[in-house]
Motif scaffolding. Structure first.
Motif, mmCIF file in Angstrom:
data_model
loop_
_atom_site.group_PDB
_atom_site.id
_atom_site.type_symbol
_atom_site.label_atom_id
_atom_site.label_comp_id
_atom_site.label_asym_id
_atom_site.label_seq_id
_atom_site.Cartn_x
_atom_site.Cartn_y
_atom_site.Cartn_z
ATOM 1 N N ASN A 111 0.860 -1.168 0.000
ATOM 2 C CA ASN A 111 0.000 0.000 0.000
ATOM 3 C C ASN A 111 0.902 1.225 0.000
ATOM 4 O OD1 ASN A 111 -2.925 -0.834 0.396
ATOM 5 N ND2 ASN A 111 -1.930 -2.000 2.029
ATOM 6 N N GLY A 112 0.462 2.277 -0.678
ATOM 7 C CA GLY A 112 1.283 3.473 -0.769
ATOM 8 C C GLY A 112 1.595 4.100 0.573
ATOM 9 N N ALA A 145 0.448 -5.868 -10.926
ATOM 10 C CA ALA A 145 -1.005 -5.645 -11.006
ATOM 11 C C ALA A 145 -1.341 -4.442 -10.140
ATOM 12 C CB ALA A 145 -1.779 -6.868 -10.546
ATOM 13 N N THR A 146 -2.016 -3.466 -10.710
ATOM 14 C CA THR A 146 -2.448 -2.288 -9.967
ATOM 15 C C THR A 146 -3.481 -1.535 -10.793
ATOM 16 O OG1 THR A 146 -1.741 -0.231 -8.880
ATOM 17 C CG2 THR A 146 -0.577 -0.863 -10.895
ATOM 18 N N SER A 147 -4.311 -0.773 -10.131
ATOM 19 C CA SER A 147 -5.268 0.093 -10.825
ATOM 20 C C SER A 147 -4.712 1.483 -11.051
ATOM 21 C CB SER A 147 -6.575 0.173 -10.023
ATOM 22 O OG SER A 147 -6.323 0.594 -8.686
ATOM 23 N N LEU A 148 -3.471 1.724 -10.638
ATOM 24 C CA LEU A 148 -2.836 3.015 -10.863
ATOM 25 C C LEU A 148 -2.694 3.258 -12.362
ATOM 26 C CD1 LEU A 148 -1.554 5.214 -9.007
ATOM 27 C CD2 LEU A 148 0.652 4.100 -9.432
ATOM 28 N N ILE A 170 -1.654 6.896 -2.927
ATOM 29 C CA ILE A 170 -1.680 5.890 -1.862
ATOM 30 C C ILE A 170 -2.942 5.041 -1.881
ATOM 31 C CG2 ILE A 170 -0.161 7.243 -0.383
ATOM 32 C CD1 ILE A 170 -2.703 8.045 1.225
ATOM 33 N N ASP A 171 -3.854 5.319 -2.831
ATOM 34 C CA ASP A 171 -5.118 4.584 -2.877
ATOM 35 C C ASP A 171 -5.145 3.551 -4.003
ATOM 36 O OD1 ASP A 171 -7.497 4.053 -1.661
ATOM 37 O OD2 ASP A 171 -8.627 5.643 -2.650
ATOM 38 N N HIS A 172 -3.971 3.163 -4.504
ATOM 39 C CA HIS A 172 -3.865 2.132 -5.525
ATOM 40 C C HIS A 172 -2.775 1.136 -5.112
ATOM 41 C CE1 HIS A 172 -6.383 4.120 -8.607
ATOM 42 N NE2 HIS A 172 -5.858 5.252 -8.170
ATOM 43 N N PRO A 173 -3.115 0.104 -4.354
ATOM 44 C CA PRO A 173 -2.089 -0.867 -3.957
ATOM 45 C C PRO A 173 -1.518 -1.598 -5.162
ATOM 46 C CG PRO A 173 -4.276 -1.697 -3.450
ATOM 47 C CD PRO A 173 -4.450 -0.268 -3.875
ATOM 48 N N VAL A 174 -0.373 -2.236 -4.958
ATOM 49 C CA VAL A 174 0.344 -2.907 -6.043
ATOM 50 C C VAL A 174 0.687 -4.334 -5.633
ATOM 51 C CG1 VAL A 174 2.471 -2.917 -7.415
ATOM 52 C CG2 VAL A 174 1.297 -0.745 -6.933
ATOM 53 N N GLU A 175 0.409 -5.273 -6.536
ATOM 54 C CA GLU A 175 0.764 -6.686 -6.349
ATOM 55 C C GLU A 175 1.877 -7.035 -7.329
ATOM 56 O OE1 GLU A 175 0.608 -10.617 -4.873
ATOM 57 O OE2 GLU A 175 -0.555 -8.909 -4.140
ATOM 58 N N LEU A 176 2.902 -7.742 -6.855
ATOM 59 C CA LEU A 176 4.039 -8.161 -7.663
ATOM 60 C C LEU A 176 4.211 -9.673 -7.538
ATOM 61 C CD1 LEU A 176 6.556 -5.492 -6.302
ATOM 62 C CD2 LEU A 176 5.300 -5.324 -8.442
ATOM 63 N N ALA A 248 -10.382 2.086 -6.818
ATOM 64 C CA ALA A 248 -10.583 1.313 -8.043
ATOM 65 C C ALA A 248 -9.997 -0.084 -7.930
ATOM 66 C CB ALA A 248 -9.960 2.045 -9.231
ATOM 67 N N SER A 249 -9.846 -0.551 -6.703
ATOM 68 C CA SER A 249 -9.292 -1.884 -6.480
ATOM 69 C C SER A 249 -9.571 -2.297 -5.051
ATOM 70 C CB SER A 249 -7.779 -1.892 -6.748
ATOM 71 O OG SER A 249 -7.107 -1.022 -5.850
ATOM 72 N N THR A 250 -9.272 -3.548 -4.764
ATOM 73 C CA THR A 250 -9.339 -4.009 -3.392
ATOM 74 C C THR A 250 -8.272 -5.059 -3.174
ATOM 75 O OG1 THR A 250 -10.803 -4.846 -1.647
ATOM 76 C CG2 THR A 250 -11.014 -5.876 -3.779
ATOM 77 N N ALA A 251 -7.705 -5.073 -1.971
ATOM 78 C CA ALA A 251 -6.730 -6.081 -1.577
ATOM 79 C C ALA A 251 -7.426 -7.076 -0.658
ATOM 80 C CB ALA A 251 -5.548 -5.437 -0.867
#
Length: 595
Positions: A111-112, A145-148, A170-176, A248-251
């Motif tokens: 998360n950002g 993967a991210t909605s950013l 900070i409202d677009h988490p990132v998955e790697l 625009a996403s959810t973790a």
């Protein structure tokens, strides 16, 4: 476009769980730039002090070192410079929850709020983020993967992204990682579902069922959806569960066993998969109810300190009401299955004596210090604004339907609140939610809100459910695993002996998680944290089975360890309380409202 704020993030050392991040400011503050990391993350109301995970930090300008002064536990100030300022720092990331950052040789996530320093004075400036791939060949197949929104990325997703301001960043988490991805469109909006972890599942079935949930919710609030694309990020493991909403996403994290198994028959939904679908529904509903519509106390968020509001019951509790209701309305479950879920929620609330001590308004306000910091006495002292909040939403819905002859409902209120947000984009004042509800329903609802939100009275659920042809009965549980149910016929209850505790397995026997108010264990002096090692001289493995061999009124000898001290208690067993809900749909009932 030349960005005034630029970030660069690299998975520096996955085995050591370290991200390397740099922040470059084109024109830093002349008096010395102040930088800070948020103390909490929206949607999870507890001070988490993410800055404690920064293990090294330095600054430079024109290839020369710049002094950094620590101002407080999450803030720094750089010495004045001419020209660009770059701050390099290393973040330790080993939090498997949806709230922080995680990195190992298998995957990364962040998360950002955990990794991006905020530069004072630049909060509203557009910024760029460059996400770099790991350098180790073991992670050569990793993707992003991210909605950013992307500006210049490779097929893998690594590259440059942009955000309109820090709040969006900070409202677009990132998955790697090497995750699997399925895609679908809901009401024309592209959606993707990425799943990481070890599992075997039918992801096409997951996508198809999720699409039904998404389309119902979008149509409920009205097209178009408030986002151009949406990303679900799910990590599956052992016994884990949770979610955190974003714009625009959810973790999500869940048990791998909750995923739909390959070959699952059409319409077949096990309890674990149903729990996962409910979580998906909950977080997606937040796209409207809390990510856009929100309390005025959160507009804007102050991420340096707590933001208190009495309205979390309306944003979390109402969302908890609609998450299961959406599964019924979109056709994934039938009325009987829905009532079974409702019975479990009623039971869960009834079994917490905290409902007699804390109101929903107070539960909302004190989330920072009570709900998110629970201890062994919490069942006796607090009530959940999620679960009791969902029952208050149910009661309000049925109350409005009854008083308006079915012409209005909670749907009416939610849609009016959404239209208000579309018109003004403003947060709701503490009394405004209730005022809007009265205006659009034409009802005087003050007494209802005083009872449901500002008192500890039990909600009149039996009376209200009866208006939909649903009978409700509270009875003692049939067994330790009985958490409430829907039945075809009511039957006489069977009383059982009980200690009045919540417990968990322990290497030495059974650990008491909580000792409940008014129970036999509390009367005898047992406490949360005690480890029961023997009942009547016999080693304990299954506490319920050991107590079940006794009778109500029997006095049993219990040996425990409290810390390293051996204690003996004589406990007189009490009868189980009538705290378990049974619901029954009458044959000629009106049926549950589906609109």
């Amino acid at each position: 476009m030349s960005f005034a704020v630029r970030y660069r993030l690299c998975p520096l050392d996955p085995q050591a769980h370290l991200f390397e991040v740099s922040l470059t400011l084109r024109q830093p503050a002349a008096a010395g730039q102040v930088l800070r990391l948020p103390a909490w993350i929206p949607g999870s109301y507890m001070i988490r002090e993410f800055a404690r995970h920064i293990v090294a930090i330095r600054a430079e300008s024109g290839n020369k070192a710049v002094a950094l002064q620590k101002l407080d536990k999450h803030s720094w100030q750089a010495a004045p410079v001419k020209g660009e300022l770059t701050v390099h720092y290393t973040v330790y990331a080993f939090d498997l929850s949806v709230r922080g950052a995680y990195l190992d040789g298998e995957r990364g996530f962040y998360n950002g709020t955990s990794v991006f320093l905020q530069a004072d004075g630049f909060e509203h400036e557009p910024c760029e983020v460059e996400i770099l791939p790991p350098q180790d060949k073991a992670q050569a197949k990793w993707q992003v993967a991210t909605s950013l929104p992307a500006t210049d990325i490779k097929k893998s997703g690594f590259g440059r992204y942009r955000a309109a301001n820090y709040d969006e960043l900070i409202d677009h988490p990132v998955e790697l990682g090497e995750f699997e991805r399925v895609t679908f469109k809901a009401c024309g909006v592209p959606h993707e579902f990425v799943v990481s972890g070890q599992y075997k599942a039918d992801l096409k079935r997951l996508a198809a069922d999720t699409k039904r949930i998404c389309e119902w919710q979008i149509r409920f609030f009205g097209e178009p959806a408030p986002f151009e694309r949406y990303v679900f990020m799910l990590y599956v493991g052992g016994d884990i569960y949770g979610g955190l909403e974003h714009r625009a996403s959810t973790a999500l994290v869940a048990s791998r066993d909750d995923l739909p198994a390959p070959g699952l028959a059409d319409g077949e939904i096990g309890d674990g998969y149903l729990k996962l679908l409910g979580l998906i529904s909950h977080e997606y509903f937040h796209s409207w109810n809390v990510k856009r519509m929100k309390p005025a106390a959160f507009t804007p968020y102050d991420l340096n300190r707590e933001g208190h509001t009495t309205l979390l019951w309306a944003f979390e509790g109402i969302t908890s009401y609609y998450d299961d209701l959406a599964l019924l309305r979109c056709g994934l479950i039938d009325e009987k299955r829905y009532l079974g879920l409702l019975a479990k929620t009623i039971t869960g609330v009834a079994r917490g004596n905290g409902r007699t001590k804390q109101t929903l308004a107070d539960s909302s306000f004190d989330a920072w210090t009570k709900y998110y910091r629970q201890d062994e006495n919490s069942p006796n002292s607090i009530v959940s604004y999620y679960t009791k909040g969902s029952l208050a939403a149910l009661a309000l819905d049925l109350h409005i339907r009854r008083e308006t002859g079915g012409a209005k409902s909670l749907d009416t209120v939610m849609l009016a609140l959404w239209q208000k947000w579309l018109a003004d984009g403003q947060g709701l004042a503490e009394d405004e939610w209730e005022r809007v509800a009265e205006e659009v329903t034409g009802l005087k609802l003050g007494k209802f809100f005083d009872m449901a939100i500002r008192s500890t009275a039990d909600l009149p659920l039996a009376e209200l459910l009866a208006t939909q042809g649903v009978q409700m009965q509270m009875v003692p549980a049939d067994s330790a695993s009985d958490s409430g149910s829907v039945v075809d016929e009511f039957r006489a209850a069977t009383l059982r002996p009980t200690l009045g505790v919540k417990s968990a397995p322990d290497a030495l026997g059974v650990r008491l998680v909580s000792v409940l108010d008014g129970g036999a264990a509390q009367a005898a002096g047992l406490a949360g944290g005690d480890v029961i090692i023997a009942v009547n001289g016999l080693k304990v493995g299954d506490l319920d089975k050991a107590i079940g061999r006794c009778r109500i009124g029997d006095t049993v000898k219990i040996h425990t360890f409290r810390r390293d001290e051996l204690n003996t208690y004589k406990v007189t067993l009490a009868a189980t309380a009538a705290d378990t809900c049974r619901l029954r749909l009458e044959d000629n009932g009106a049926g549950w409202p589906t609109h």
